[in-house]
Design an enzyme around this catalytic site. Structure first.
Site, PDB file in Angstrom:
ATOM      1  CG  HIS A  35      -1.400 -53.855  32.456  1.00  0.00           C
ATOM      2  ND1 HIS A  35      -2.117 -53.112  33.120  1.00  0.00           N
ATOM      3  CD2 HIS A  35      -1.135 -53.407  31.148  1.00  0.00           C
ATOM      4  CE1 HIS A  35      -2.476 -52.171  32.367  1.00  0.00           C
ATOM      5  NE2 HIS A  35      -1.858 -51.970  31.290  1.00  0.00           N
ATOM      6  N   GLY A  60     -13.941 -61.193  37.829  1.00  0.00           N
ATOM      7  CA  GLY A  60     -13.121 -62.254  38.601  1.00  0.00           C
ATOM      8  C   GLY A  60     -13.002 -63.306  37.230  1.00  0.00           C
TER       9      GLY A  60
HETATM   10  C1  GAR Z   1      -8.414 -58.099  33.089  1.00  0.00           C
HETATM   11  O1  GAR Z   1      -8.694 -57.857  32.141  1.00  0.00           O
HETATM   12  C2  GAR Z   1      -7.120 -57.521  33.847  1.00  0.00           C
HETATM   13  O2  GAR Z   1      -6.094 -57.866  33.351  1.00  0.00           O
HETATM   14  C3  GAR Z   1      -7.516 -56.136  34.248  1.00  0.00           C
HETATM   15  O3  GAR Z   1      -8.737 -55.987  34.347  1.00  0.00           O
HETATM   16  C4  GAR Z   1      -9.593 -57.093  33.941  1.00  0.00           C
HETATM   17  C5  GAR Z   1     -10.436 -57.747  34.966  1.00  0.00           C
HETATM   18  O4  GAR Z   1     -11.029 -58.824  34.597  1.00  0.00           O
HETATM   19  N1  GAR Z   1      -6.547 -55.390  35.021  1.00  0.00           N
HETATM   20  C6  GAR Z   1      -5.992 -54.289  34.782  1.00  0.00           C
HETATM   21  O5  GAR Z   1      -6.334 -53.388  33.808  1.00  0.00           O
HETATM   22  C7  GAR Z   1      -5.131 -53.874  35.722  1.00  0.00           C
HETATM   23  N2  GAR Z   1      -4.488 -52.558  35.558  1.00  0.00           N
HETATM   24  P1  GAR Z   1     -11.525 -60.151  35.476  1.00  0.00           P
HETATM   25  O6  GAR Z   1     -12.156 -59.518  36.744  1.00  0.00           O
HETATM   26  O7  GAR Z   1     -12.457 -60.694  34.681  1.00  0.00           O
HETATM   27  O8  GAR Z   1     -10.329 -60.610  35.687  1.00  0.00           O
END
Ligand code: GAR
Length: 212
Positions: free
Chosen positions: A112, A14
């Site tokens: 993304h 998150g």
């Molecule tokens: C982030 O880097 C987001 O952009 C990616 O997952 C991570 C989640 O981190 N999303 C994807 O790859 C979607 N295809 P977070 O929970 O710390 O925000």
């Protein structure tokens, strides 16, 4: 003007949710309010972040449903109960069903960690995206915020920002750089633009009204 009610969908750590909560605390989400966080995983640290900011957290556990359809049906039920105007996918692990996307057409925003249309689509999530970018040998990667359409990572692009790949990068180092330089800035900015009614979707193109 009535504030846009924002529900943030999460599955993990998150940090993007945190960027949104911090932006809200600074008054940078103009005309919007994060009213709920919905997690697909009961133990997600993102729920702690929601609690820390006094935002109600909810769980719709993917493991409780045997298909994507029944899971997204349950999510839809939760979101209409919450009366959400805008859904933000902030590190949300699952691809939503076409019925879900149709219900919230041009009202679901995803972040993304690559420059779409590179390194995206089904299976490209989290660290995997950065591993693939490094394997391919690109010199620039970045982040993309886009509206969600029925096809994974193929909806109209709202904002993008490029980030350089450096000698000796590992997927972890690159992920951190992309988050710091791009994701944590772009996502709150796109959400704020949406809440101010400044995003207009024309086919694949998103037109952004200039600030007054
Ligand atoms: C982030 O880097 C987001 O952009 C990616 O997952 C991570 C989640 O981190 N999303 C994807 O790859 C979607 N295809 P977070 O929970 O710390 O925000």
């Amino acid at each position: 003007m009535v504030k846009t009610k924002i529900a943030v969908l999460v599955s993990g750590g998150g940090t993007n949710l945190q960027a949104l909560l911090d932006a809200q605390a600074r008054g940078d989400i103009r005309n919007g309010k994060i009213t709920a966080v919905v997690s697909s995983t009961p133990g997600a640290f993102a729920l702690e972040r929601a609690k820390g900011a006094n935002v109600p957290g909810h769980v719709v556990n993917r493991k409780d449903y045997d298909s994507r359809e029944s899971f997204t049906e349950a999510l839809l039920g939760k979101l209409s109960e919450l009366n959400a105007d805008l859904i933000v996918l902030a590190g949300f692990l699952y691809i939503l069903s076409p019925a879900f996307v149709e219900r919230y057409e041009n009202r679901i925003i995803n972040i993304h960690p690559a420059l779409i249309p590179s390194f995206c689509g089904d299976g490209f999530y989290g660290l995997k995206v950065h591993e693939k970018a490094l394997e391919y040998g690109v010199k620039l990667t970045g982040a993309t915020v886009h509206f969600v359409s029925a096809e994974a990572d193929a909806g109209p692009i709202i904002l993008q920002k490029a980030v350089a790949i450096e000698e000796g990068d590992t997927a972890e180092i690159l992920q951190k750089r992309v988050m710091e330089q791009a994701e944590w800035k772009l996502l709150p900015e796109a959400v704020s633009l949406f809440c101010q009614g400044r995003l207009h979707v024309e086919g694949r193109i998103v037109r952004i009204d200039q600030a007054e």
